[in-house]
Design a protein around this motif. Sequence first.
Motif, short mmCIF file in Angstrom:
data_model
loop_
_atom_site.label_atom_id
_atom_site.label_comp_id
_atom_site.label_asym_id
_atom_site.label_seq_id
_atom_site.Cartn_x
_atom_site.Cartn_y
_atom_site.Cartn_z
N GLN A 12 -6.93 130.17 49.78
CA GLN A 12 -8.26 130.79 49.82
C GLN A 12 -8.24 131.93 50.83
OE1 GLN A 12 -10.94 127.59 50.79
NE2 GLN A 12 -10.19 126.32 49.15
N GLU A 13 -7.12 132.61 50.93
CA GLU A 13 -6.94 133.64 51.94
C GLU A 13 -7.61 134.95 51.54
OE1 GLU A 13 -5.19 132.54 55.01
OE2 GLU A 13 -6.01 130.94 53.79
N THR A 14 -7.83 135.81 52.52
CA THR A 14 -8.49 137.09 52.32
C THR A 14 -7.62 138.02 51.49
OG1 THR A 14 -9.49 136.82 54.49
CG2 THR A 14 -9.58 139.02 53.52
N LYS A 15 -8.19 138.56 50.42
CA LYS A 15 -7.46 139.47 49.53
C LYS A 15 -7.00 140.70 50.32
CE LYS A 15 -7.84 141.65 45.01
NZ LYS A 15 -6.56 141.26 44.54
N GLY A 16 -5.73 141.04 50.14
CA GLY A 16 -5.16 142.21 50.80
C GLY A 16 -4.53 141.91 52.14
N PHE A 17 -4.94 140.82 52.78
CA PHE A 17 -4.36 140.44 54.06
C PHE A 17 -3.61 139.12 53.89
CE2 PHE A 17 -7.87 143.23 55.24
CZ PHE A 17 -7.21 144.11 56.08
N SER A 62 18.82 123.85 58.76
CA SER A 62 19.63 123.10 59.73
C SER A 62 19.36 123.56 61.16
CB SER A 62 21.12 123.19 59.39
OG SER A 62 21.54 124.53 59.37
N GLU A 63 18.84 124.78 61.30
CA GLU A 63 18.42 125.29 62.61
C GLU A 63 16.90 125.31 62.65
OE1 GLU A 63 20.24 129.00 63.97
OE2 GLU A 63 21.57 128.87 62.23
N GLU A 64 16.33 125.35 63.86
CA GLU A 64 14.88 125.44 63.97
C GLU A 64 14.40 126.78 63.42
OE1 GLU A 64 11.31 125.43 67.29
OE2 GLU A 64 13.32 124.82 67.88
N LEU A 65 13.42 126.73 62.53
CA LEU A 65 12.87 127.95 61.95
C LEU A 65 11.99 128.66 62.97
CD1 LEU A 65 11.84 126.53 58.46
CD2 LEU A 65 13.84 127.94 58.98
N VAL A 66 12.04 130.01 62.96
CA VAL A 66 11.22 130.82 63.85
C VAL A 66 10.60 131.97 63.06
CG1 VAL A 66 12.51 130.26 65.96
CG2 VAL A 66 13.18 132.23 64.60
N LEU A 67 9.47 132.46 63.54
CA LEU A 67 8.81 133.61 62.92
C LEU A 67 9.38 134.90 63.49
CD1 LEU A 67 5.04 132.58 62.84
CD2 LEU A 67 6.54 132.95 60.89
N SER A 68 9.45 135.92 62.64
CA SER A 68 9.92 137.23 63.08
C SER A 68 9.28 138.30 62.20
CB SER A 68 11.44 137.32 62.95
OG SER A 68 11.89 138.63 63.20
N LYS A 69 8.89 139.41 62.80
CA LYS A 69 8.31 140.50 62.00
C LYS A 69 9.37 141.17 61.14
CE LYS A 69 4.30 141.16 64.80
NZ LYS A 69 3.44 141.95 65.59
N MET A 100 9.52 135.53 57.84
CA MET A 100 8.67 136.70 58.08
C MET A 100 7.28 136.33 58.59
SD MET A 100 7.51 139.70 55.45
CE MET A 100 9.07 140.59 55.50
N GLN A 101 6.86 137.03 59.64
CA GLN A 101 5.48 136.96 60.11
C GLN A 101 4.78 138.21 59.62
OE1 GLN A 101 4.89 136.33 64.30
NE2 GLN A 101 2.77 136.92 64.21
N ILE A 102 3.65 138.04 58.97
CA ILE A 102 2.95 139.17 58.36
C ILE A 102 1.97 139.77 59.36
CG2 ILE A 102 1.47 139.91 56.47
CD1 ILE A 102 2.45 137.45 54.91
N SER A 103 2.15 141.05 59.66
CA SER A 103 1.19 141.75 60.52
C SER A 103 -0.13 141.88 59.78
CB SER A 103 1.71 143.14 60.88
OG SER A 103 2.86 143.04 61.66
N GLY A 104 -1.23 141.59 60.45
CA GLY A 104 -2.54 141.66 59.84
C GLY A 104 -2.95 140.38 59.13
N ALA A 105 -2.01 139.47 58.98
CA ALA A 105 -2.30 138.17 58.37
C ALA A 105 -1.60 137.08 59.17
CB ALA A 105 -1.83 138.16 56.92
N THR A 106 -1.73 137.19 60.47
CA THR A 106 -1.02 136.28 61.37
C THR A 106 -1.42 134.83 61.14
OG1 THR A 106 -0.98 138.05 63.00
CG2 THR A 106 -0.47 135.85 63.79
N VAL A 107 -2.71 134.56 60.97
CA VAL A 107 -3.16 133.18 60.77
C VAL A 107 -2.57 132.61 59.49
CG1 VAL A 107 -5.19 131.70 60.42
CG2 VAL A 107 -5.28 133.55 62.10
N SER A 108 -2.57 133.40 58.43
CA SER A 108 -2.03 132.94 57.14
C SER A 108 -0.54 132.66 57.23
CB SER A 108 -2.30 133.97 56.05
OG SER A 108 -3.68 134.22 55.92
N SER A 109 0.22 133.60 57.79
CA SER A 109 1.67 133.39 57.85
C SER A 109 2.03 132.26 58.81
CB SER A 109 2.41 134.69 58.21
OG SER A 109 1.98 135.24 59.42
#
Length: 194
Positions: free
Chosen positions: A124-129, A148-155, A164-173
Motif C-alpha cells: 500500500q506504498e505511495t505511488k512513485g516513491f 550466508s552473510e548478514e544482509l546490509v542496506l546500501s544506496k 539496495m536502499q531506495i532514496s526517497g522511499a527509505t521507510v519502504s525499502s
Amino acid sequence: MSEPVKFGAILLLFCAISAGLLAFVNSMTVDVIAQAQLEQTLNSYKTIFGEEADNFEEYDQSKLEKIQEKYPEIEAIFVAEKAGQKVGFGVNVTTNGFGGAMTNALGIKIEGDEILGYSNITHQETKGFGTQITEEPYISSYKGKSVSEELVLSKEPKAPNEIMQISGATVSSKAVFEGDKIVAEVYKDILKAE
C-alpha cells in the motif's frame, strides 16, 4: 413513537441489512481471493527461480506454524524443486511499510545460499516513491546476493550481502529489508538444516 426513535430504528435496520450483505459477499469471495493470492505467489516464485525449479510445494503446515510462533511475520513457505529434488525455498514475509502492511517473496537457492530473487506480492506504498520496491533496479538488486552473510542496506549495492536502499522511499525499502533479515534468519536457522 417519537420521530428520533423512529429514524434510529430505520437506521439500525439499514445498518443490519448492509452488514449482513457485506458478510455474505465476503464469504462468497474469500476463497477466490485466497486462490488468486496463491497463484500470484506461485507466479512470483516461477519468475524468481526460472529454470532453477520446476515445481513448488507448500511447506509442511505444522512446521510452518512452529516457525510462526517465533517469527509471526512469516506468512508462507514453499519448497522449490527441480526434477523432484529440493533446490530451494520461497518465503513470504509480511512487514509494515510507509503505507501499511506489505507482503514480499524471497527465493533462496540452497546451493550457495543464494538469493535468486525478490518480488512484492502486496503493498500500500505511495505511488512513485514506495512503489519503487516493485520496479527495476530494486528487484534485480537481490539477484545473486548471499544470505550466508548478514544482509546490509546500501544506496549502491556491490558486495554479495548488500541490498539496495531506495532514496526517497527509505521507510519502504527498510520495511522490505527487515523482512529480508527475518527470512535469512529462518533460512539459516531452520530451513537450511532440513
